[in-house]
Design a protein around this motif. Structure first.
Motif, PDB file in Angstrom:
ATOM      1  N   ARG A 144       0.834  -1.211   0.000  1.00  0.00           N
ATOM      2  CA  ARG A 144       0.000   0.000   0.000  1.00  0.00           C
ATOM      3  C   ARG A 144       0.866   1.258   0.000  1.00  0.00           C
ATOM      4  NH1 ARG A 144      -3.351  -3.161   3.495  1.00  0.00           N
ATOM      5  NH2 ARG A 144      -2.291  -2.322   5.341  1.00  0.00           N
ATOM      6  N   LEU A 145       1.948   1.228   0.764  1.00  0.00           N
ATOM      7  CA  LEU A 145       2.852   2.375   0.811  1.00  0.00           C
ATOM      8  C   LEU A 145       3.503   2.622  -0.551  1.00  0.00           C
ATOM      9  CD1 LEU A 145       4.511   1.566   4.236  1.00  0.00           C
ATOM     10  CD2 LEU A 145       3.171   3.624   3.746  1.00  0.00           C
ATOM     11  N   MET A 146       3.991   1.559  -1.186  1.00  0.00           N
ATOM     12  CA  MET A 146       4.653   1.713  -2.475  1.00  0.00           C
ATOM     13  C   MET A 146       3.680   2.124  -3.570  1.00  0.00           C
ATOM     14  SD  MET A 146       7.565  -1.288  -2.543  1.00  0.00           S
ATOM     15  CE  MET A 146       6.464  -2.638  -2.076  1.00  0.00           C
ATOM     16  N   GLU A 147       2.481   1.571  -3.538  1.00  0.00           N
ATOM     17  CA  GLU A 147       1.478   1.948  -4.540  1.00  0.00           C
ATOM     18  C   GLU A 147       1.051   3.397  -4.360  1.00  0.00           C
ATOM     19  OE1 GLU A 147      -1.564  -1.010  -4.144  1.00  0.00           O
ATOM     20  OE2 GLU A 147      -0.561  -2.399  -5.527  1.00  0.00           O
ATOM     21  N   ALA A 148       0.999   3.865  -3.123  1.00  0.00           N
ATOM     22  CA  ALA A 148       0.646   5.258  -2.865  1.00  0.00           C
ATOM     23  C   ALA A 148       1.698   6.199  -3.452  1.00  0.00           C
ATOM     24  CB  ALA A 148       0.504   5.500  -1.366  1.00  0.00           C
ATOM     25  N   SER A 149       2.951   5.727  -3.525  1.00  0.00           N
ATOM     26  CA  SER A 149       4.029   6.561  -4.064  1.00  0.00           C
ATOM     27  C   SER A 149       3.818   6.864  -5.546  1.00  0.00           C
ATOM     28  CB  SER A 149       5.379   5.870  -3.867  1.00  0.00           C
ATOM     29  OG  SER A 149       5.536   4.781  -4.776  1.00  0.00           O
ATOM     30  N   ASN A 150       3.077   6.004  -6.225  1.00  0.00           N
ATOM     31  CA  ASN A 150       2.864   6.194  -7.661  1.00  0.00           C
ATOM     32  C   ASN A 150       2.065   7.454  -7.975  1.00  0.00           C
ATOM     33  OD1 ASN A 150       4.248   3.870  -8.455  1.00  0.00           O
ATOM     34  ND2 ASN A 150       2.438   2.573  -8.236  1.00  0.00           N
ATOM     35  N   SER A 151       1.271   7.898  -7.021  1.00  0.00           N
ATOM     36  CA  SER A 151       0.450   9.087  -7.243  1.00  0.00           C
ATOM     37  C   SER A 151       0.845  10.267  -6.351  1.00  0.00           C
ATOM     38  CB  SER A 151      -1.035   8.758  -7.018  1.00  0.00           C
ATOM     39  OG  SER A 151      -1.238   8.229  -5.716  1.00  0.00           O
ATOM     40  N   GLU A 152       1.924  10.078  -5.579  1.00  0.00           N
ATOM     41  CA  GLU A 152       2.391  11.157  -4.702  1.00  0.00           C
ATOM     42  C   GLU A 152       3.384  12.045  -5.456  1.00  0.00           C
ATOM     43  OE1 GLU A 152       2.724  13.799  -2.460  1.00  0.00           O
ATOM     44  OE2 GLU A 152       1.619  12.214  -1.360  1.00  0.00           O
ATOM     45  N   LEU A 153       3.069  13.330  -5.568  1.00  0.00           N
ATOM     46  CA  LEU A 153       3.912  14.248  -6.323  1.00  0.00           C
ATOM     47  C   LEU A 153       4.931  14.984  -5.454  1.00  0.00           C
ATOM     48  CD1 LEU A 153       1.209  15.795  -8.691  1.00  0.00           C
ATOM     49  CD2 LEU A 153       2.718  13.842  -9.097  1.00  0.00           C
ATOM     50  N   ASP A 154       4.713  15.005  -4.150  1.00  0.00           N
ATOM     51  CA  ASP A 154       5.649  15.674  -3.248  1.00  0.00           C
ATOM     52  C   ASP A 154       6.852  14.756  -3.010  1.00  0.00           C
ATOM     53  OD1 ASP A 154       6.888  16.217  -0.534  1.00  0.00           O
ATOM     54  OD2 ASP A 154       5.525  17.933  -0.686  1.00  0.00           O
ATOM     55  N   PRO A 155       8.067  15.155  -3.422  1.00  0.00           N
ATOM     56  CA  PRO A 155       9.247  14.280  -3.304  1.00  0.00           C
ATOM     57  C   PRO A 155       9.514  13.800  -1.877  1.00  0.00           C
ATOM     58  CG  PRO A 155       9.731  16.148  -4.718  1.00  0.00           C
ATOM     59  CD  PRO A 155       8.400  16.436  -4.080  1.00  0.00           C
ATOM     60  N   ALA A 156       9.344  14.692  -0.896  1.00  0.00           N
ATOM     61  CA  ALA A 156       9.620  14.312   0.489  1.00  0.00           C
ATOM     62  C   ALA A 156       8.612  13.281   0.982  1.00  0.00           C
ATOM     63  CB  ALA A 156       9.588  15.551   1.377  1.00  0.00           C
ATOM     64  N   LYS A 157       7.344  13.471   0.658  1.00  0.00           N
ATOM     65  CA  LYS A 157       6.314  12.521   1.079  1.00  0.00           C
ATOM     66  C   LYS A 157       6.492  11.186   0.362  1.00  0.00           C
ATOM     67  CE  LYS A 157       2.776  15.976   2.217  1.00  0.00           C
ATOM     68  NZ  LYS A 157       1.430  16.498   1.880  1.00  0.00           N
TER      69      LYS A 157
END
Length: 218
Positions: free
Chosen positions: A170-183
């Motif tokens: 879930r964490l890695m899949e969420a990264s696919n749509s996260e545009l903030d580099p730090a988040k």
């Protein structure tokens, strides 16, 4: 991992080229990246601790660490015996397998040689079919950890081990749509920490690519 001395493996295989090269302790980042955190370092080589862990959960193994051990642990009714697959034509991996085999033998874990031609190892009946216990191969990827989402995510197309940690996925899949580099970095860091506890992989090192030149040629 505690039964395998990755640093001695690196030093033996690469010799002087290994200067400064340390074991890789992340499943998604490389040491040269600022985001790198050594989560897998909790499993640093310690044969005595590895043996103690085996004694706690298994039976019938050796009482002490020794290169002369011929006893093999039985854990949950199964022998601590693993097929180790690698490409037979690769001299580096052949040497690595011999080192790992000797080190694990010293703590009561048996390795069965399973070297195969490269076209078999990477063919439909090889690693992609999950037909292995342990396999030594390299991932070729970009610095961006997005390439590892299908490798470690549940049901991922490159997840040959069929490993599944739903929280990490879930964490890695969420990264696919996260545009903030730090988040985005934080998401991968949390996933990496979770995977380090599961040990779906034994990160060995980031392979050195030496550059040789002669100053007299200009």
């Amino acid at each position: 991992m505690m039964g395998i001395d990755l640093q001695s493996n690196i030093n033996t295989v690469y010799g002087s080229l290994a200067k400064g090269l340390k074991p890789l302790n992340s499943a998604v980042y490389f040491q040269t990246q600022s985001q790198y955190k050594p989560w897998f370092k909790i499993w640093d080589y310690n044969a005595t601790k590895a043996l103690a862990l085996l004694k706690k959960h298994c039976t019938g193994g050796p009482s002490a660490v020794s290169s002369g051990n011929d006893q093999v642990w039985t854990c949950a009714g199964y022998p601590a015996k693993f097929r180790y697959t690698w490409t037979a034509s690769n001299a580096t991996r052949t040497t690595q397998e011999a080192i790992v085999k000797a080190q694990l033998k010293s703590i009561g874990v048996q390795i069965v040689d399973a070297s195969l031609p490269a076209n078999v190892v990477f063919g439909p009946t090889g690693i992609p079919s999950s037909n292995y216990d342990l396999a030594n191969f390299a991932w070729v990827t970009s610095p961006d950890p997005a390439g590892f989402v299908p490798t470690w995510g549940c049901g991922g197309e490159s997840n040959y081990l069929q490993y599944c940690n739903r929280a990490a996925t879930r964490l890695m899949e969420a990264s696919n749509s996260e545009l903030d580099p730090a988040k985005r970095q934080a998401l991968f860091a949390k996933a990496d920490a979770l995977m380090a506890k599961d040990v779906p992989t034994i990160p060995m090192y980031s392979r050195p690519n030496p550059l040789i030149w002669k100053s007299a040629i200009g």
